[in-house]
Design a protein around this motif. Structure first.
Motif, PDB file in Angstrom:
ATOM      1  N   THR A 219      43.514  59.687 -21.563  1.00 42.23           N
ATOM      2  CA  THR A 219      43.745  58.966 -22.809  1.00 42.23           C
ATOM      3  C   THR A 219      43.222  59.870 -23.925  1.00 42.23           C
ATOM      4  O   THR A 219      42.637  60.917 -23.644  1.00 42.23           O
ATOM      5  CB  THR A 219      42.989  57.619 -22.829  1.00 42.23           C
ATOM      6  OG1 THR A 219      41.575  57.882 -22.935  1.00 42.23           O
ATOM      7  CG2 THR A 219      43.265  56.798 -21.576  1.00 42.23           C
ATOM      8  N   GLY A 221      40.623  59.709 -25.457  1.00 42.36           N
ATOM      9  CA  GLY A 221      39.182  59.925 -25.375  1.00 42.36           C
ATOM     10  C   GLY A 221      38.641  60.181 -23.989  1.00 42.36           C
ATOM     11  O   GLY A 221      37.507  60.629 -23.849  1.00 42.36           O
ATOM     12  N   ALA A 222      39.436  59.905 -22.943  1.00 43.23           N
ATOM     13  CA  ALA A 222      38.880  59.906 -21.586  1.00 43.23           C
ATOM     14  C   ALA A 222      39.493  60.966 -20.691  1.00 43.23           C
ATOM     15  O   ALA A 222      40.716  61.166 -20.675  1.00 43.23           O
ATOM     16  CB  ALA A 222      39.063  58.533 -20.938  1.00 43.23           C
ATOM     17  N   TYR A 227      37.723  58.085 -16.252  1.00 49.63           N
ATOM     18  CA  TYR A 227      38.659  56.985 -16.465  1.00 49.63           C
ATOM     19  C   TYR A 227      38.947  56.258 -15.153  1.00 49.63           C
ATOM     20  O   TYR A 227      39.033  55.026 -15.114  1.00 49.63           O
ATOM     21  CB  TYR A 227      39.962  57.514 -17.067  1.00 49.63           C
ATOM     22  CG  TYR A 227      40.982  56.455 -17.379  1.00 49.63           C
ATOM     23  CD1 TYR A 227      40.983  55.800 -18.610  1.00 49.63           C
ATOM     24  CD2 TYR A 227      41.955  56.099 -16.452  1.00 49.63           C
ATOM     25  CE1 TYR A 227      41.931  54.817 -18.895  1.00 49.63           C
ATOM     26  CE2 TYR A 227      42.896  55.122 -16.725  1.00 49.63           C
ATOM     27  CZ  TYR A 227      42.883  54.487 -17.951  1.00 49.63           C
ATOM     28  OH  TYR A 227      43.806  53.516 -18.235  1.00 49.63           O
ATOM     29  N   GLU A 361      31.927  54.594 -21.494  1.00 56.19           N
ATOM     30  CA  GLU A 361      32.437  53.284 -21.898  1.00 56.19           C
ATOM     31  C   GLU A 361      33.204  52.641 -20.746  1.00 56.19           C
ATOM     32  O   GLU A 361      34.039  53.280 -20.103  1.00 56.19           O
ATOM     33  CB  GLU A 361      33.345  53.439 -23.117  1.00 56.19           C
ATOM     34  CG  GLU A 361      34.024  52.161 -23.576  1.00 56.19           C
ATOM     35  CD  GLU A 361      33.019  51.091 -23.929  1.00 56.19           C
ATOM     36  OE1 GLU A 361      32.999  50.041 -23.258  1.00 56.19           O
ATOM     37  OE2 GLU A 361      32.244  51.310 -24.886  1.00 56.19           O
ATOM     38  N   GLY A 364      35.857  48.875 -23.175  1.00 56.97           N
ATOM     39  CA  GLY A 364      36.661  48.958 -24.398  1.00 56.97           C
ATOM     40  C   GLY A 364      38.149  48.857 -24.104  1.00 56.97           C
ATOM     41  O   GLY A 364      38.631  49.309 -23.063  1.00 56.97           O
ATOM     42  N   TRP A 366      40.648  50.423 -25.578  1.00 57.65           N
ATOM     43  CA  TRP A 366      41.318  51.724 -25.619  1.00 57.65           C
ATOM     44  C   TRP A 366      40.422  52.864 -25.143  1.00 57.65           C
ATOM     45  O   TRP A 366      40.862  54.011 -25.113  1.00 57.65           O
ATOM     46  CB  TRP A 366      41.779  52.038 -27.049  1.00 57.65           C
ATOM     47  CG  TRP A 366      42.566  50.955 -27.700  1.00 57.65           C
ATOM     48  CD1 TRP A 366      42.235  50.227 -28.807  1.00 57.65           C
ATOM     49  CD2 TRP A 366      43.832  50.448 -27.271  1.00 57.65           C
ATOM     50  NE1 TRP A 366      43.198  49.306 -29.099  1.00 57.65           N
ATOM     51  CE2 TRP A 366      44.201  49.418 -28.170  1.00 57.65           C
ATOM     52  CE3 TRP A 366      44.696  50.744 -26.215  1.00 57.65           C
ATOM     53  CZ2 TRP A 366      45.389  48.701 -28.051  1.00 57.65           C
ATOM     54  CZ3 TRP A 366      45.875  50.030 -26.099  1.00 57.65           C
ATOM     55  CH2 TRP A 366      46.219  49.032 -27.006  1.00 57.65           C
ATOM     56  N   THR A 367      39.184  52.556 -24.816  1.00 58.42           N
ATOM     57  CA  THR A 367      38.206  53.633 -24.622  1.00 58.42           C
ATOM     58  C   THR A 367      37.604  53.680 -23.221  1.00 58.42           C
ATOM     59  O   THR A 367      36.594  54.328 -23.019  1.00 58.42           O
ATOM     60  CB  THR A 367      37.063  53.497 -25.637  1.00 58.42           C
ATOM     61  OG1 THR A 367      36.493  52.181 -25.532  1.00 58.42           O
ATOM     62  CG2 THR A 367      37.552  53.746 -27.043  1.00 58.42           C
ATOM     63  N   THR A 370      35.672  56.801 -21.716  1.00 56.99           N
ATOM     64  CA  THR A 370      35.319  57.747 -22.779  1.00 56.99           C
ATOM     65  C   THR A 370      33.813  58.002 -22.780  1.00 56.99           C
ATOM     66  O   THR A 370      33.008  57.087 -22.608  1.00 56.99           O
ATOM     67  CB  THR A 370      35.739  57.187 -24.156  1.00 56.99           C
ATOM     68  OG1 THR A 370      37.168  57.031 -24.168  1.00 56.99           O
ATOM     69  CG2 THR A 370      35.324  58.115 -25.289  1.00 56.99           C
ATOM     70  N   ILE A 372      30.550  58.615 -24.724  1.00 54.21           N
ATOM     71  CA  ILE A 372      30.018  58.336 -26.052  1.00 54.21           C
ATOM     72  C   ILE A 372      28.702  59.083 -26.217  1.00 54.21           C
ATOM     73  O   ILE A 372      27.821  59.006 -25.365  1.00 54.21           O
ATOM     74  CB  ILE A 372      29.779  56.826 -26.262  1.00 54.21           C
ATOM     75  CG1 ILE A 372      31.055  56.034 -25.925  1.00 54.21           C
ATOM     76  CG2 ILE A 372      29.324  56.539 -27.679  1.00 54.21           C
ATOM     77  CD1 ILE A 372      32.245  56.366 -26.794  1.00 54.21           C
TER      78      ILE A 372
END
Length: 435
Positions: A219, A221-222, A227, A361, A364, A366-367, A370, A372
């Protein structure tokens, strides 16, 4: 100097296979591979296991071919230690299962088990990973022994991979075994939850996963491994914290694999070295270099096999990025980089950003998966002049990012001995003996 003793937790996968070939090409004084811990990831777990059996099959063929042609057999570390192969997680702890067959092919190796079935090991190997019947007649016993003789470079286990992992850590001195995790962290999370103190006997955990300052590959971010099982990644990362419960993922309703919380007090913090996409992506295996290096070695069984799945992978890369000049195509060597580190960890050119508070994460929209990172720094003052407990929410510090007692402590790799030299190192070590 004693060899670096490792367990490889893997989901093979093209770059996983290259990583294992690099590990097995080591000399016995460099590396000792105690175990391959197998799980889902790039593809389903049984396809992953078949790829490992295929890998050993071609190492055996390659060694015989080299000897017949007056060359050293190579893969010497396998002469000293036959690694255990054990099967673990079939699915993530909580999330919907997501594999990467869109890139690695339906079988994890570009579809070669279907396009070249004569290169696939006979399915009799499956009996090695099934419990031995209590009673067998002479014919059945002879048949099983024949299968074992055909696969003599590894020791199959019928026990779950996390159980075998804990046994090795329990039976060896603390801080003598490194776990190299090049797939999702499900097996590690299960082992750590089952017996945290035994798991913490590990010297360090070397993880390929995550993306910090670069985009993800699953994704925006991931990265794929974080993921694929974000809950498992978050749980393993939490063991690097002085207080793991401060960074543990929330319980997910309906999760298939809810694991128990860690004890309030643990004897030590996990040492975790993260090889994220930030450092792995620049380490490329150029198609042009592979072709020029292997062209004189076309009769090598290992070269023949590897060329098939590498060619398929380069075609896939070009289809995903059609604007790239075909002559500049390169395979990102995410997983092999971790093995290069295990082989050369004393090299001062390896650089790490120490004790980063990196959290994964899990909930989330969409996240998922990810990484952080708090870029404000632990030294920031928060709006609190009173003592507070670990579970208190402090104004100006939601999540406890600025509290020195909270947060993870991950060492992230930010520099290697050279992005421009690794491809040559890998080719020389893996295929050089065929010259």
């Amino acid at each position: 100097m004693a060899p670096n003793r490792i367990i490889i937790d893997t989901d093979p996968g093209v770059d996983d296979v290259l990583a294992m070939l690099l590990a097995f090409s080591a000399k016995p004084e460099e590396l000792e591979v105690l175990m391959l811990s197998v799980q889902f990831g790039n593809i389903d777990v049984q396809s992953c296991l078949r790829n490992i059996v295929s890998l050993f099959q071609f190492i055996e063929k390659e060694r015989a071919w080299r000897v017949q042609n007056g060359r050293p057999a190579g893969f010497e570390t396998l002469e000293k230690t036959k690694p255990i192969v054990a099967v673990g997680a079939e699915e993530p702890l909580a999330e919907h299962m997501m594999v990467a067959d869109f890139f690695h092919g339906i079988d994890g190796l570009g579809g070669i088990h279907h396009s070249h079935p004569h290169l696939t090991p006979a399915e009799t190997w499956k009996s090695l990973f099934q419990p031995t019947p209590e009673s067998m007649d002479a014919e059945q016993a002879a048949s099983l022994q024949a299968v074992k003789d055909q696969h003599s470079l590894f020791t199959p286990s019928t026990k779950p991979a996390p159980e075998e992992m804990l046994r090795l850590l329990r039976e060896n001195e603390p801080d003598t075994i490194t776990i190299v995790a090049i797939g999702p962290l499900t097996n590690l999370a299960v082992a750590a939850a089952t017996d945290p103190e035994t798991f913490l006997r590990v010297k360090e955990v070397v993880v390929m996963g995550g993306a910090v300052d670069v985009p993800g590959n699953m994704t925006p971010g991931a990265e794929f491994n974080t993921y694929a099982d974000s809950v498992a990644a978050a749980r393993v990362f939490a063991l690097t914290s002085p207080n793991p419960r401060t960074t543990m993922p929330p319980s997910i309703p309906g999760g298939k694999g809810q694991l128990p919380a860690y004890p309030e007090t643990l004897s030590k913090q996990l040492k975790l070295k993260l090889f994220s996409l930030d450092i792995t992506t620049p380490h490329l295996l150029p198609q042009s270099l592979v072709k020029s290096y292997t062209a004189p070695l076309e009769s090598s069984p290992l070269v023949q096999w590897a060329s098939l799945f590498l060619s398929s992978t380069y075609r896939k890369i070009h289809s995903i990025r059609p604007t790239l000049d075909a002559s500049t195509l390169g395979l990102e060597m995410h997983d092999p980089l971790t093995i290069w580190y295990c082989l050369t960890s004393s090299d001062p050119k390896w650089e790490f950003k120490r004790s980063e508070d990196i959290r994964v994460e899990t909930s989330g929209q969409w996240t998922r998966g990810t990484c952080i990172v708090d870029r404000r720094g632990k030294g920031m003052k928060v709006d609190s002049d009173v003592q507070h407990g670990l579970d208190d929410e402090v104004a100006g510090d939601a999540g406890g990012w600025l509290d020195e007692r909270k947060g993870n402590r991950v060492d992230r790799c930010v520099g290697s001995p050279g992005t421009d030299v690794f491809a040559g190192v890998l080719l020389d070590r893996v295929f050089g003996g065929a010259k």
